[in-house]
Design a protein around this motif. Structure first.
Motif, PDB file in Angstrom:
ATOM      1  N   LEU A  40       0.828  -1.200   0.000  1.00  0.00           N
ATOM      2  CA  LEU A  40       0.000   0.000   0.000  1.00  0.00           C
ATOM      3  C   LEU A  40       0.865   1.254   0.000  1.00  0.00           C
ATOM      4  CD1 LEU A  40      -2.728  -0.926   2.628  1.00  0.00           C
ATOM      5  CD2 LEU A  40      -3.048  -0.624   0.171  1.00  0.00           C
ATOM      6  N   PRO A  41       0.420   2.306  -0.688  1.00  0.00           N
ATOM      7  CA  PRO A  41       1.124   3.590  -0.581  1.00  0.00           C
ATOM      8  C   PRO A  41       1.202   4.004   0.878  1.00  0.00           C
ATOM      9  CG  PRO A  41      -0.474   3.648  -2.360  1.00  0.00           C
ATOM     10  CD  PRO A  41      -0.713   2.372  -1.605  1.00  0.00           C
ATOM     11  N   ARG A  42       2.319   4.671   1.234  1.00  0.00           N
ATOM     12  CA  ARG A  42       2.551   4.999   2.641  1.00  0.00           C
ATOM     13  C   ARG A  42       3.569   6.112   2.792  1.00  0.00           C
ATOM     14  NH1 ARG A  42       4.095  -0.415   4.773  1.00  0.00           N
ATOM     15  NH2 ARG A  42       2.720  -1.035   3.111  1.00  0.00           N
ATOM     16  N   TYR A  43       3.552   6.709   3.960  1.00  0.00           N
ATOM     17  CA  TYR A  43       4.621   7.620   4.376  1.00  0.00           C
ATOM     18  C   TYR A  43       4.803   7.441   5.871  1.00  0.00           C
ATOM     19  CZ  TYR A  43       1.521  11.155   6.459  1.00  0.00           C
ATOM     20  OH  TYR A  43       0.638  11.821   7.246  1.00  0.00           O
ATOM     21  N   SER A  44       5.795   8.085   6.426  1.00  0.00           N
ATOM     22  CA  SER A  44       6.120   7.968   7.845  1.00  0.00           C
ATOM     23  C   SER A  44       6.312   6.506   8.251  1.00  0.00           C
ATOM     24  CB  SER A  44       5.031   8.636   8.697  1.00  0.00           C
ATOM     25  OG  SER A  44       5.479   8.826  10.017  1.00  0.00           O
ATOM     26  N   PHE A  45       7.007   5.767   7.396  1.00  0.00           N
ATOM     27  CA  PHE A  45       7.299   4.347   7.599  1.00  0.00           C
ATOM     28  C   PHE A  45       8.775   4.188   7.939  1.00  0.00           C
ATOM     29  CE2 PHE A  45       8.257   5.438   3.301  1.00  0.00           C
ATOM     30  CZ  PHE A  45       9.362   4.676   2.952  1.00  0.00           C
ATOM     31  N   ALA A  46       9.206   2.956   8.133  1.00  0.00           N
ATOM     32  CA  ALA A  46      10.621   2.686   8.377  1.00  0.00           C
ATOM     33  C   ALA A  46      11.132   1.737   7.293  1.00  0.00           C
ATOM     34  CB  ALA A  46      10.829   2.066   9.751  1.00  0.00           C
ATOM     35  N   ALA A  47      12.398   1.852   6.977  1.00  0.00           N
ATOM     36  CA  ALA A  47      13.053   0.945   6.035  1.00  0.00           C
ATOM     37  C   ALA A  47      14.472   0.701   6.526  1.00  0.00           C
ATOM     38  CB  ALA A  47      13.075   1.538   4.629  1.00  0.00           C
ATOM     39  N   VAL A  48      14.972  -0.500   6.240  1.00  0.00           N
ATOM     40  CA  VAL A  48      16.319  -0.849   6.694  1.00  0.00           C
ATOM     41  C   VAL A  48      16.925  -1.860   5.738  1.00  0.00           C
ATOM     42  CG1 VAL A  48      15.552  -2.711   8.227  1.00  0.00           C
ATOM     43  CG2 VAL A  48      17.682  -1.502   8.732  1.00  0.00           C
ATOM     44  N   ALA A  49      18.231  -1.765   5.529  1.00  0.00           N
ATOM     45  CA  ALA A  49      18.970  -2.741   4.723  1.00  0.00           C
ATOM     46  C   ALA A  49      19.535  -3.810   5.656  1.00  0.00           C
ATOM     47  CB  ALA A  49      20.096  -2.065   3.957  1.00  0.00           C
ATOM     48  N   CYS A  50      19.270  -5.070   5.340  1.00  0.00           N
ATOM     49  CA  CYS A  50      19.788  -6.194   6.123  1.00  0.00           C
ATOM     50  C   CYS A  50      21.209  -6.523   5.687  1.00  0.00           C
ATOM     51  CB  CYS A  50      18.880  -7.413   5.944  1.00  0.00           C
ATOM     52  SG  CYS A  50      17.191  -7.139   6.494  1.00  0.00           S
ATOM     53  N   LEU A  51      21.901  -7.344   6.465  1.00  0.00           N
ATOM     54  CA  LEU A  51      23.285  -7.710   6.155  1.00  0.00           C
ATOM     55  C   LEU A  51      23.435  -8.374   4.794  1.00  0.00           C
ATOM     56  CD1 LEU A  51      24.853  -9.011   9.492  1.00  0.00           C
ATOM     57  CD2 LEU A  51      25.435  -6.953   8.201  1.00  0.00           C
ATOM     58  N   ASP A  52      22.409  -9.102   4.350  1.00  0.00           N
ATOM     59  CA  ASP A  52      22.479  -9.801   3.070  1.00  0.00           C
ATOM     60  C   ASP A  52      22.066  -8.909   1.904  1.00  0.00           C
ATOM     61  OD1 ASP A  52      19.769  -9.569   3.427  1.00  0.00           O
ATOM     62  OD2 ASP A  52      19.335 -11.687   3.078  1.00  0.00           O
ATOM     63  N   SER A  53      21.886  -7.606   2.137  1.00  0.00           N
ATOM     64  CA  SER A  53      21.492  -6.601   1.149  1.00  0.00           C
ATOM     65  C   SER A  53      20.004  -6.610   0.826  1.00  0.00           C
ATOM     66  CB  SER A  53      22.311  -6.703  -0.141  1.00  0.00           C
ATOM     67  OG  SER A  53      23.666  -6.496   0.132  1.00  0.00           O
ATOM     68  N   SER A  54      19.217  -7.452   1.476  1.00  0.00           N
ATOM     69  CA  SER A  54      17.773  -7.335   1.312  1.00  0.00           C
ATOM     70  C   SER A  54      17.330  -6.074   2.052  1.00  0.00           C
ATOM     71  CB  SER A  54      17.055  -8.574   1.845  1.00  0.00           C
ATOM     72  OG  SER A  54      17.290  -8.740   3.224  1.00  0.00           O
ATOM     73  N   ILE A  55      16.162  -5.572   1.697  1.00  0.00           N
ATOM     74  CA  ILE A  55      15.653  -4.339   2.290  1.00  0.00           C
ATOM     75  C   ILE A  55      14.242  -4.588   2.793  1.00  0.00           C
ATOM     76  CG2 ILE A  55      15.014  -1.935   1.828  1.00  0.00           C
ATOM     77  CD1 ILE A  55      17.253  -1.985  -0.324  1.00  0.00           C
ATOM     78  N   LEU A  56      13.958  -4.075   3.996  1.00  0.00           N
ATOM     79  CA  LEU A  56      12.633  -4.186   4.586  1.00  0.00           C
ATOM     80  C   LEU A  56      11.940  -2.832   4.570  1.00  0.00           C
ATOM     81  CD1 LEU A  56      13.430  -6.246   7.829  1.00  0.00           C
ATOM     82  CD2 LEU A  56      12.781  -7.111   5.562  1.00  0.00           C
ATOM     83  N   VAL A  57      10.646  -2.830   4.260  1.00  0.00           N
ATOM     84  CA  VAL A  57       9.764  -1.675   4.416  1.00  0.00           C
ATOM     85  C   VAL A  57       8.757  -2.067   5.483  1.00  0.00           C
ATOM     86  CG1 VAL A  57       7.918  -0.352   3.311  1.00  0.00           C
ATOM     87  CG2 VAL A  57      10.076  -0.717   2.113  1.00  0.00           C
ATOM     88  N   ILE A  58       8.627  -1.225   6.520  1.00  0.00           N
ATOM     89  CA  ILE A  58       7.900  -1.605   7.725  1.00  0.00           C
ATOM     90  C   ILE A  58       6.896  -0.533   8.122  1.00  0.00           C
ATOM     91  CG2 ILE A  58       8.160  -2.199  10.162  1.00  0.00           C
ATOM     92  CD1 ILE A  58      11.068  -3.028   9.462  1.00  0.00           C
ATOM     93  N   GLY A  59       5.601  -0.920   8.159  1.00  0.00           N
ATOM     94  CA  GLY A  59       4.548  -0.072   8.693  1.00  0.00           C
ATOM     95  C   GLY A  59       4.406   1.266   8.000  1.00  0.00           C
TER      96      GLY A  59
END
Length: 139
Positions: A40-59
């Motif tokens: 879903l479109p979003r703002y005011s979320f969090a994102a982080v790069a994991c050690l294996d270079s995958s990326i998470l988009v959270i909430g």
């Protein structure tokens, strides 16, 4: 992101929430449009790069001005935003304005934020499996 690659995704353009994904591999001189992500479109979320270079988009905030719709979801890309996988629903409440970081041991930690009823979150959650599962950390 590895090798100086920058992934830019989602946000707010002043009138609507976004779910677009852009990538730059030349120190942000040029950008390639990866299109819209399936989340879903979003703002005011969090994102982080994991050690294996995958990326998470959270909430984040995925609702509209009349109904905030704070999101309780985690998405992962293993190919720099080309494709995204919805991960199992996390146990923490939907929120926006939270922070996320990769810990020294490679785990991912989220903390704080605000729920849709205005409650300020005072919790910390940790994932050791790239966002697949979460454990609340003791105070």
């Amino acid at each position: 992101c590895p090798n100086g690659v920058v992934l830019l995704c989602a946000g707010w353009n002043g009138s609507v929430r976004l779910n677009d994904v852009w990538i730059s591999s030349d120190q942000c001189r040029t950008w390639q449009d990866r299109g819209n992500a399936p989340w879903l479109p979003r703002y005011s979320f969090a994102a982080v790069a994991c050690l294996d270079s995958s990326i998470l988009v959270i909430g984040g905030d995925g609702g509209d001005l009349d109904d905030p719709g704070y999101l309780q979801d985690v998405w992962r890309t293993d190919d720099m935003g080309v494709s995204w996988q919805a991960l199992p629903a996390p146990p923490w409440s939907g929120r926006r304005g939270h922070q996320c970081l990769r810990w020294f041991d490679g785990s991912v930690v989220i903390l704080g934020g605000v729920t849709s009823n205005g409650k300020r979150c005072n919790d910390v959650w940790r994932s050791v499996d790239r966002g697949e599962s979460w454990t609340e950390m003791p105070e």
